[in-house]
Design an enzyme around this catalytic site. Structure first.
Site, PDB file in Angstrom:
ATOM      1  N   MET B  16      -9.191  -3.897 -11.629  1.00 52.51           N
ATOM      2  CA  MET B  16      -9.869  -3.143 -10.569  1.00 52.51           C
ATOM      3  C   MET B  16      -9.070  -1.907 -10.143  1.00 52.51           C
ATOM      4  O   MET B  16      -7.860  -1.850 -10.343  1.00 52.51           O
ATOM      5  CB  MET B  16     -10.035  -4.029  -9.321  1.00 52.51           C
ATOM      6  CG  MET B  16     -10.671  -5.385  -9.590  1.00 52.51           C
ATOM      7  SD  MET B  16     -12.419  -5.229  -9.776  1.00 52.51           S
ATOM      8  CE  MET B  16     -12.908  -5.425  -8.068  1.00 52.51           C
ATOM      9  N   CYS B  17      -9.774  -0.956  -9.501  1.00 51.67           N
ATOM     10  CA  CYS B  17      -9.135   0.185  -8.864  1.00 51.67           C
ATOM     11  C   CYS B  17      -8.442  -0.328  -7.595  1.00 51.67           C
ATOM     12  O   CYS B  17      -9.038  -1.149  -6.896  1.00 51.67           O
ATOM     13  CB  CYS B  17     -10.158   1.245  -8.471  1.00 51.67           C
ATOM     14  SG  CYS B  17     -11.041   1.957  -9.867  1.00 51.67           S
ATOM     15  N   PRO B  18      -7.290   0.185  -7.225  1.00 58.16           N
ATOM     16  CA  PRO B  18      -6.522   1.205  -7.949  1.00 58.16           C
ATOM     17  C   PRO B  18      -5.440   0.612  -8.850  1.00 58.16           C
ATOM     18  O   PRO B  18      -4.569   1.353  -9.281  1.00 58.16           O
ATOM     19  CB  PRO B  18      -5.899   1.991  -6.805  1.00 58.16           C
ATOM     20  CG  PRO B  18      -5.598   0.947  -5.773  1.00 58.16           C
ATOM     21  CD  PRO B  18      -6.623  -0.151  -5.938  1.00 58.16           C
TER      22      PRO B  18
END
Lengths: 317, 78
Positions: B16-18
């Site tokens: 996932m971001c970040p």
């Protein structure tokens, strides 16, 4: 038994200021950023913090003053980004103002006038930011703060279409935009821009991977420009979407968009003329959104034509 | 486009971001300027955000290939 839900309604008191017996009208104090509290003799002192930005040095100094004058030792962040020192005794007004002045901190205002502008972080440090919202807020505060108007006049600056500063709910709001332009020779057809565009304004050509752009869907956020690995998407110009007549409160109104891509240097003129129009057309106690509803937006647009008219529409449309 | 040779590779599918960007950044720190890192990113949020963050840190994206639901990027350290 005292009912603490009933406000203390006294508005005039005798006070001894600088050795002289004087009368203070609490209703007048609001114009100077002193807001009466429920508690007898106690006021909230609202500071003037355009864009909600303070140097850490000043914050420390304010904290010392707040600690000295707040009877309860509390501050509150106002909904318009200013710091409010709570529970200040009105007899100490002169002292607290003098001490705040010494550190270069001014007191805000309430009532029918141009209020302290609010702003997001803007392009200085926010990756989404397209405009210098903090610089604009500072400019508006210096040039227009306190200018009398028929009712309150709230301005704000958002640096991008996410619109954290809620320009759609302001009497006069400015939201940052960028006009993207695509230059074919620099494009490798990588398709990242069509993935980056959250508005479906860009789809990739199935054969070449190059963008097919729908200007009607573009909201000018600049995501394509930031995502493009080869700078094939470039910023053509930056500016502000200008919105008028928004408000929250008991009867919220959404602002009307009246200009696209107003450049920074025309913002002061737009505010100047809008205040002029408001003072000429607004009734006492009427927000500019209601004045526009009553008089008609065309009347306002005609008046603003010298500022708004010459600005070219995006994508030449 | 001619194939660019990568000095290192990171498969960031499902990350996932970040965190995906942070992993990219840390990996790039182990490389010399001019060397190339290959990263594989999911479409959606990762491909919307990671390339612009890579650019903001001064690196260059020198190759992009779409492979079904993910992207294979070559990043040259700036």
């Amino acid at each position: 038994m005292a009912d603490h839900f009933i406000e203390d309604k006294t508005t005039k008191v005798n006070v001894n200021l600088e050795g002289k017996e004087q009368k203070i009208d609490f209703n007048d104090l609001k114009s100077g950023g002193f807001i009466k509290q429920r508690q007898k003799d106690l006021f909230t002192v609202r500071l003037r913090c355009p864009g909600g930005r303070l140097s850490t040095e000043k914050l420390v100094e304010i904290a010392q003053i707040a600690n000295k004058y707040s009877k309860k030792g509390v501050v509150h962040f106002s909904f318009r980004q200013s710091l409010e020192i709570l529970y200040v005794d009105y007899k100490e007004f002169n002292n607290i103002v003098a001490e705040l002045e010494k550190i270069g901190q001014k007191v805000a205002s309430c009532g029918p006038r141009v209020r302290v502008p609010t702003a997001c972080g803007g392009c200085e440090y926010n990756p989404n930011g397209l405009t210098d919202t903090q610089g604009m807020a500072k400019m508006v505060d210096e040039k227009f703060f306190g200018t009398p108007t028929p009712h309150k006049f709230k301005t704000s600056f958002s640096g991008c279409p996410i619109d954290c500063a809620r320009t759609k709910e302001m009497d006069f709001g400015f939201q940052g935009v960028v006009e993207p332009v695509w230059e074919e020779p620099d494009c490798t057809g990588c398709t990242i821009c069509s993935e980056a565009c959250k508005e479906d304004a860009i789809v990739s050509d199935p054969d070449t991977g190059k963008p097919i752009f729908d200007p009607m869907k573009c909201i000018f956020c600049g995501d394509c420009i930031r995502a493009c690995p080869t700078e094939a998407w470039k910023p053509k110009r930056y500016g502000h979407i200008v919105r008028i007549g928004g408000k929250h409160g008991r009867h919220p109104m959404e602002a009307l968009e009246v200009c696209r891509f107003l450049p920074d240097e025309k913002v002061p003129e737009a505010i100047q003329k809008t205040i002029e129009w408001y003072n000429a057309n607004g009734k006492r106690g009427e927000r500019i959104g209601n004045a526009i509803k009553r008089v008609g937006v065309q009347n306002y647009l005609d008046f603003m034509a010298p500022v708004f008219k010459a600005i070219p529409a995006p994508f030449g449309k | 486009m001619t194939e660019i040779k990568a000095n290192a590779s990171l498969d960031l599918r499902g990350i996932m971001c970040p965190i995906n960007f942070v992993k990219t950044k840390l990996k790039l720190e182990t490389l010399e300027a001019g060397e190339v890192l290959e990263v594989i990113l999911d479409s959606g949020d990762p491909i919307q955000n990671v390339p612009k963050s890579i650019k903001e840190e001064g690196h260059r994206i020198v190759e992009v290939k779409k492979e079904g639901e993910h992207f294979r990027l070559k990043v040259q350290k700036g």
